[in-house]
Every structure is written in C-alpha cells, then in structure tokens.
Scaffold this active site. Structure first.
Site, PDB file in Angstrom:
ATOM      1  CG  ASP A  17      -2.028   1.085   1.290  1.00 43.70           C
ATOM      2  OD1 ASP A  17      -2.373   1.481   2.396  1.00 43.70           O
ATOM      3  OD2 ASP A  17      -2.434   1.612   0.149  1.00 43.70           O
TER       4      ASP A  17
ATOM      5  CE  LYS B 157       0.130   5.330  -9.955  1.00 44.37           C
ATOM      6  NZ  LYS B 157       1.604   6.006 -10.891  1.00 44.37           N
TER       7      LYS B 157
ATOM      8  CG  ASP C  63      -5.421  -0.051  -1.041  1.00 34.20           C
ATOM      9  OD1 ASP C  63      -5.376   0.816  -0.520  1.00 34.20           O
ATOM     10  OD2 ASP C  63      -6.578  -0.351  -1.615  1.00 34.20           O
ATOM     11  CG  ASN C  64      -4.459   2.025  -3.491  1.00 35.45           C
ATOM     12  OD1 ASN C  64      -3.465   2.059  -2.942  1.00 35.45           O
ATOM     13  ND2 ASN C  64      -5.496   2.598  -3.453  1.00 35.45           N
TER      14      ASN C  64
ATOM     15  CD  GLU D 142      -8.273   5.044  -0.192  1.00 26.39           C
ATOM     16  OE1 GLU D 142      -8.706   3.779  -0.615  1.00 26.39           O
ATOM     17  OE2 GLU D 142      -7.198   5.382  -0.451  1.00 26.39           O
TER      18      GLU D 142
HETATM   19  C1  LIG Z   1      -3.862   9.820  -3.401  1.00 29.90           C
HETATM   20  C2  LIG Z   1      -5.149   9.297  -4.334  1.00 29.90           C
HETATM   21  N1  LIG Z   1      -5.691  10.139  -5.319  1.00 29.90           N
HETATM   22  C3  LIG Z   1      -6.791   9.751  -5.912  1.00 29.90           C
HETATM   23  C4  LIG Z   1      -6.938   8.473  -5.972  1.00 29.90           C
HETATM   24  C5  LIG Z   1      -6.289   7.504  -5.292  1.00 29.90           C
HETATM   25  C6  LIG Z   1      -5.359   7.857  -4.364  1.00 29.90           C
HETATM   26  C7  LIG Z   1      -4.703   7.103  -3.590  1.00 29.90           C
HETATM   27  C8  LIG Z   1      -5.180   6.074  -2.693  1.00 29.90           C
HETATM   28  C9  LIG Z   1      -4.697   5.063  -1.929  1.00 29.90           C
HETATM   29  O1  LIG Z   1      -5.122   4.340  -1.402  1.00 29.90           O
HETATM   30  C10 LIG Z   1      -3.073   5.091  -1.976  1.00 29.90           C
HETATM   31  N2  LIG Z   1      -2.475   4.071  -1.325  1.00 29.90           N
HETATM   32  C11 LIG Z   1      -1.310   4.293  -1.191  1.00 29.90           C
HETATM   33  N3  LIG Z   1      -0.463   5.126  -1.684  1.00 29.90           N
HETATM   34  C12 LIG Z   1      -0.900   5.947  -2.669  1.00 29.90           C
HETATM   35  O2  LIG Z   1      -0.268   6.747  -3.263  1.00 29.90           O
HETATM   36  C13 LIG Z   1      -2.619   6.145  -2.802  1.00 29.90           C
HETATM   37  C14 LIG Z   1      -3.141   7.122  -3.408  1.00 29.90           C
HETATM   38 MG   LIG Z   2      -3.975   2.519  -0.580  1.00 27.83          MG
END
Ligand SMILES: Cc1ncccc1-c1cc(O)c2nc[nH]c(=O)c2c1
Ligand SMILES: [Mg+2]
Length: 214
Positions: A141, A144, A169-170, A199
């Site tokens: 997490d 990416k 995640d993501n 989230e």
């Molecule tokens: C920051 C953001 N903006 C728009 C859409 C998604 C995100 C986002 C969401 C996450 O859960 C993340 N987890 C770990 N690291 C990340 O960089 C990260 C970024």
């Molecule tokens: Mg995340």
C-alpha cells in the site's frame, strides 16, 4: 500554514477515540475522512476485506509497505495473535511521526515495528535486522511503481515461503497494471481480485490477493 492533513487526522483521533481502543481509533479516522477531508487510508470498505484476509492467514510475521498515518497498521495489528509482529515501512518521516502516535494511541505499539526509509533499501535488511525468516502476510500500500520491484525483492531475499499471502491495495485506482500482469501471469502465484471502492468514494478500486506457491 497550519497543520498538515496527517496532523489533523491525529487530532481527530485524540478528540474522538478512546486511548487503548483500536476500534475507536479506526472509527474516528473513518468518520473524519468521510465527513471532513478525504485521505488515502485503505478505509472501512476495503478494510473489511483486509480484516478477513488477515484473520484467515493469522500471520506470525506480517509486513506492511506504506504506513501513512497508521490506519491499516492498526487494522492489521489489532487482529494479530499475541507474540506476533507487524513490521511497517514508511518512506516519509512526517507520516511516520504521526503514525507512531496513532499506533500508540490505539495501544498497539508493542505489536508494531515501524521502520522509516525506502522499502527497496529496507527489505534486504529484514532478516538480519529483525530476525525474520519469511513473511506469512504482506500488505502492499505504498507506491504503485514499487509493487513489482519490491515483490521481486521479497522473492530474491527469500522472504516469501510456500503459502505466503500478498494483498495489494489500489490495483484499480490509482492502478497497478504492471503488478496485476506480474502476479496474474506468473505460475508461482495464485491471484484473486476483490472488487471494492476507493476509500470514502463510489469510485471502483479493489484488492488483489496473491498466494505465493514457492
Ligand atoms: C492519493 C490518491 N488520489 C486519488 C485516488 C487514489 C489515491 C491513492 C489512494 C490510496 O489508497 C493510496 N494508497 C497508497 N499510496 C498511494 O499513493 C495512494 C493513493
Ligand atoms: Mg492505498
């Protein structure tokens, strides 16, 4: 220019949660990030999937890549059996400083080892620094572009064993197409996608669970 977002999240925890009560810390962060300001915690919806995988694996050794404010650190650590450890790596010292306080507020500081620094440098030191033979569970997490190199590093350092579970995640938002290709095409992994939402939003996101077959 005032407090940072992580500092505001810590304040919300101190105001609305009960010391030593991890559930109340999780609820306070989720309420704040849903109603006051969005933040990149894994959140309550994906958090339930995280909980179910951690409970199923019941890891003796767990690794988290990307601590941020410690929300998922608290979610994972509250489920660990006595005597087991969660090692969490955070690159950003400001995030790490807030996470330490939130983890301590939840009363989970004895189950968590937070290490500051780049995951690529820290992963090869896990065995010697923390006496880790291998990780039963890894939560990715952080960033990416580090998912694939860090997964390869875990393999090369002998930190994965037959049955080790990676949960990422993501994988949809922001998206990790290279990682999905890697774990879904490599015969050493058995992968499954858990559809959910980013989230605190209605945007699709999800978690990819990959079992290392050795
Ligand atoms: C920051 C953001 N903006 C728009 C859409 C998604 C995100 C986002 C969401 C996450 O859960 C993340 N987890 C770990 N690291 C990340 O960089 C990260 C970024
Ligand atoms: Mg995340």
């Amino acid at each position: 220019t005032g407090l940072s977002r992580p500092q505001r999240i810590l304040k919300a925890v101190q105001k609305n949660a009960t010391k030593g009560n991890p559930e109340s810390v999780i609820a306070a962060i989720d309420h704040y990030c849903r109603h006051s300001e969005w933040a990149m915690n894994v959140g309550d919806e994906k958090g339930l999937i995280l909980d179910s995988v951690v409970t199923e694996v019941n890891p003796s050794t767990a690794l988290e890549l990307g601590t941020y404010c410690g929300y998922s650190t608290v979610r994972i650590a509250r489920l660990l059996s006595p005597g087991t450890k969660l090692i969490t790596l955070e690159f950003n010292p400001d995030y790490a400083a807030i996470a330490r306080q939130i983890i301590a507020y939840a009363g989970l500081q004895d189950k968590v080892i937070l290490v500051e620094g780049p995951s690529g440098d820290l992963i090869p030191k896990m065995k010697q620094q923390h006496g880790i033979k291998s990780f039963d569970f890894v939560f990715l997490d952080h960033w990416k572009d580090r998912y694939v190199p860090d997964t390869k590093l875990l393999e090369e350092c002998g930190l994965l064993r037959k049955g080790s579970v990676l949960l990422a995640d993501n994988v949809i938002c922001p998206g990790t197409p290279e990682y999905l290709k890697y774990v879904r095409n490599d015969p050493r992994y058995e992968s499954r996608y858990f559809k959910s939402n980013l989230e605190y939003t209605k945007v699709e996101d999800g978690l990819e669970k990959s079992v290392f077959l050795g």
